[in-house]
Design a protein around this motif. Structure first.
Motif, mmCIF file in Angstrom:
data_model
loop_
_atom_site.group_PDB
_atom_site.id
_atom_site.type_symbol
_atom_site.label_atom_id
_atom_site.label_comp_id
_atom_site.label_asym_id
_atom_site.label_seq_id
_atom_site.Cartn_x
_atom_site.Cartn_y
_atom_site.Cartn_z
ATOM 1 N N ALA A 22 -13.897 -10.820 -59.414
ATOM 2 C CA ALA A 22 -12.647 -10.666 -58.669
ATOM 3 C C ALA A 22 -12.906 -10.762 -57.173
ATOM 4 N N THR A 23 -14.013 -10.127 -56.723
ATOM 5 C CA THR A 23 -14.348 -10.184 -55.300
ATOM 6 C C THR A 23 -14.659 -11.609 -54.891
ATOM 7 N N ARG A 24 -15.387 -12.309 -55.722
ATOM 8 C CA ARG A 24 -15.720 -13.708 -55.397
ATOM 9 C C ARG A 24 -14.457 -14.549 -55.340
ATOM 10 N N LYS A 25 -13.566 -14.323 -56.316
ATOM 11 C CA LYS A 25 -12.336 -15.108 -56.325
ATOM 12 C C LYS A 25 -11.514 -14.788 -55.084
ATOM 13 N N LEU A 26 -11.421 -13.496 -54.784
ATOM 14 C CA LEU A 26 -10.662 -13.112 -53.593
ATOM 15 C C LEU A 26 -11.351 -13.614 -52.331
ATOM 16 N N ALA A 27 -12.647 -13.445 -52.299
ATOM 17 C CA ALA A 27 -13.387 -13.891 -51.120
ATOM 18 C C ALA A 27 -13.363 -15.408 -51.038
ATOM 19 N N GLY A 28 -13.491 -16.057 -52.185
ATOM 20 C CA GLY A 28 -13.475 -17.516 -52.202
ATOM 21 C C GLY A 28 -12.114 -18.031 -51.805
ATOM 22 N N ARG A 29 -11.043 -17.437 -52.251
ATOM 23 C CA ARG A 29 -9.707 -17.866 -51.910
ATOM 24 C C ARG A 29 -9.452 -17.624 -50.425
ATOM 25 N N SER A 30 -9.894 -16.516 -49.959
ATOM 26 C CA SER A 30 -9.699 -16.201 -48.548
ATOM 27 C C SER A 30 -10.451 -17.185 -47.675
ATOM 28 N N LEU A 31 -11.647 -17.474 -48.049
ATOM 29 C CA LEU A 31 -12.428 -18.436 -47.260
ATOM 30 C C LEU A 31 -11.793 -19.811 -47.299
ATOM 31 N N LEU A 32 -11.325 -20.200 -48.496
ATOM 32 C CA LEU A 32 -10.679 -21.510 -48.599
ATOM 33 C C LEU A 32 -9.394 -21.520 -47.787
ATOM 34 N N ASP A 33 -8.646 -20.404 -47.888
ATOM 35 C CA ASP A 33 -7.411 -20.345 -47.091
ATOM 36 C C ASP A 33 -7.723 -20.382 -45.599
ATOM 37 N N LEU A 34 -8.722 -19.664 -45.193
ATOM 38 C CA LEU A 34 -9.110 -19.683 -43.764
ATOM 39 C C LEU A 34 -9.598 -21.070 -43.350
ATOM 40 N N TYR A 35 -10.311 -21.706 -44.201
ATOM 41 C CA TYR A 35 -10.833 -23.037 -43.902
ATOM 42 C C TYR A 35 -9.671 -24.036 -43.794
ATOM 43 N N ASP A 36 -8.733 -23.910 -44.773
ATOM 44 C CA ASP A 36 -7.567 -24.796 -44.715
ATOM 45 C C ASP A 36 -6.752 -24.520 -43.449
ATOM 46 N N GLN A 37 -6.602 -23.295 -43.124
ATOM 47 C CA GLN A 37 -5.859 -22.937 -41.915
ATOM 48 C C GLN A 37 -6.563 -23.482 -40.674
ATOM 49 N N PHE A 38 -7.841 -23.387 -40.647
ATOM 50 C CA PHE A 38 -8.613 -23.908 -39.514
ATOM 51 C C PHE A 38 -8.437 -25.416 -39.405
ATOM 52 N N LEU A 39 -8.538 -26.078 -40.537
ATOM 53 C CA LEU A 39 -8.389 -27.541 -40.524
ATOM 54 C C LEU A 39 -6.979 -27.929 -40.101
ATOM 55 N N ASP A 40 -6.005 -27.198 -40.602
ATOM 56 C CA ASP A 40 -4.625 -27.509 -40.215
ATOM 57 C C ASP A 40 -4.410 -27.299 -38.723
ATOM 58 N N GLN A 41 -4.966 -26.280 -38.194
ATOM 59 C CA GLN A 41 -4.827 -26.016 -36.765
ATOM 60 C C GLN A 41 -5.599 -27.056 -35.970
ATOM 61 N N ALA A 42 -6.739 -27.425 -36.537
ATOM 62 C CA ALA A 42 -7.526 -28.421 -35.818
ATOM 63 C C ALA A 42 -6.802 -29.761 -35.844
ATOM 64 N N GLU A 43 -6.097 -30.089 -36.801
ATOM 65 C CA GLU A 43 -5.393 -31.353 -36.890
ATOM 66 C C GLU A 43 -4.069 -31.276 -36.156
ATOM 67 N N GLY A 44 -3.671 -30.124 -35.873
ATOM 68 C CA GLY A 44 -2.446 -29.961 -35.144
ATOM 69 C C GLY A 44 -1.262 -29.779 -36.051
ATOM 70 N N ASN A 45 -1.464 -29.574 -37.243
ATOM 71 C CA ASN A 45 -0.370 -29.308 -38.178
ATOM 72 C C ASN A 45 0.104 -27.893 -37.985
ATOM 73 N N GLU A 46 1.165 -27.631 -38.591
ATOM 74 C CA GLU A 46 1.678 -26.279 -38.525
ATOM 75 C C GLU A 46 0.741 -25.338 -39.259
ATOM 76 N N PRO A 47 0.669 -24.188 -38.696
ATOM 77 C CA PRO A 47 -0.238 -23.240 -39.349
ATOM 78 C C PRO A 47 0.303 -22.796 -40.721
ATOM 79 N N HIS A 48 -0.624 -22.603 -41.547
ATOM 80 C CA HIS A 48 -0.292 -22.105 -42.898
ATOM 81 C C HIS A 48 -0.167 -20.613 -42.862
ATOM 82 N N GLU A 49 0.748 -20.171 -43.637
ATOM 83 C CA GLU A 49 0.871 -18.720 -43.728
ATOM 84 C C GLU A 49 0.147 -18.274 -44.978
ATOM 85 N N THR A 50 -0.541 -17.217 -44.771
ATOM 86 C CA THR A 50 -1.294 -16.715 -45.913
ATOM 87 C C THR A 50 -0.389 -15.842 -46.753
ATOM 88 N N PRO A 51 -0.470 -15.972 -47.899
ATOM 89 C CA PRO A 51 0.426 -15.198 -48.772
ATOM 90 C C PRO A 51 0.117 -13.736 -48.775
#
Length: 163
Positions: free
Chosen positions: A134-163
């Motif tokens: 569960a920790t890995r899934k949560l940690a993995g999802r969080s990291l992926l969400d943070l990574y996606d958010q970083f990429l979106d911000q880096a590309e200039g897209n609208e920021p993603h909201e984390t659920p």
């Protein structure tokens, strides 16, 4: 001879009677008397033997009755001892059975405790594994969400909201 009695004839008859009596006495009376005495002696002998045998039988009967009483007393004593030994054996076997039952119960209790410890250890291990997953899934999802958010911000897209 008055009355026509001849004394010579009377004496001859008297002599014949004495000779006949003496002959019969020696020929019949003595052997019969000897036979009767012998017979009486035999019967009195038999009576004495029977009396003696009866007395011996009575003595033997008394002796056997005393021996029988002693034997009955011995048998009663043996029976009492045997019953005591049987009672002791019963108590010993009962105590042995109780001891064995206590050992079986203790062994079952130890085995149950070991099984409980094993199940608890396995459950903890599974809970730990589930928590790690569960920790890995949560940690993995969080990291992926943070990574996606970083990429979106880096590309200039609208920021993603984390659920």
């Amino acid at each position: 001879m008055p009355l026509n009695i001849d004394f010579q004839q009377v004496l001859l008859h008297l002599f014949n009677f004495v000779v006949l009596f003496g002959g019969l006495y020696f020929l019949l009376y003595k052997p019969i008397r000897a036979f009767m005495d012998k017979r009486e002696g035999t019967y009195s002998n038999m009576q004495e033997k029977a009396t003696k045998a009866l007395a011996e039988a009575e003595a033997l009967k008394q002796e056997y009755q005393e021996k029988l009483k002693e034997a009955e007393a011995d048998i009663a004593e043996m029976k009492r001892k045997a019953e005591g030994e049987i009672q002791e054996a019963r108590e010993s076997e009962l105590e042995e059975a109780r001891k064995e039952a206590r050992e079986i119960m203790a062994k079952a209790h130890r085995e149950a405790m070991q099984e409980k410890d094993k199940v608890m250890h396995q459950a903890r291990k599974e809970v730990r594994q589930l928590a790690e997953d569960a920790t890995r899934k949560l940690a993995g999802r969080s990291l992926l969400d943070l990574y996606d958010q970083f990429l979106d911000q880096a590309e200039g897209n609208e920021p993603h909201e984390t659920p």
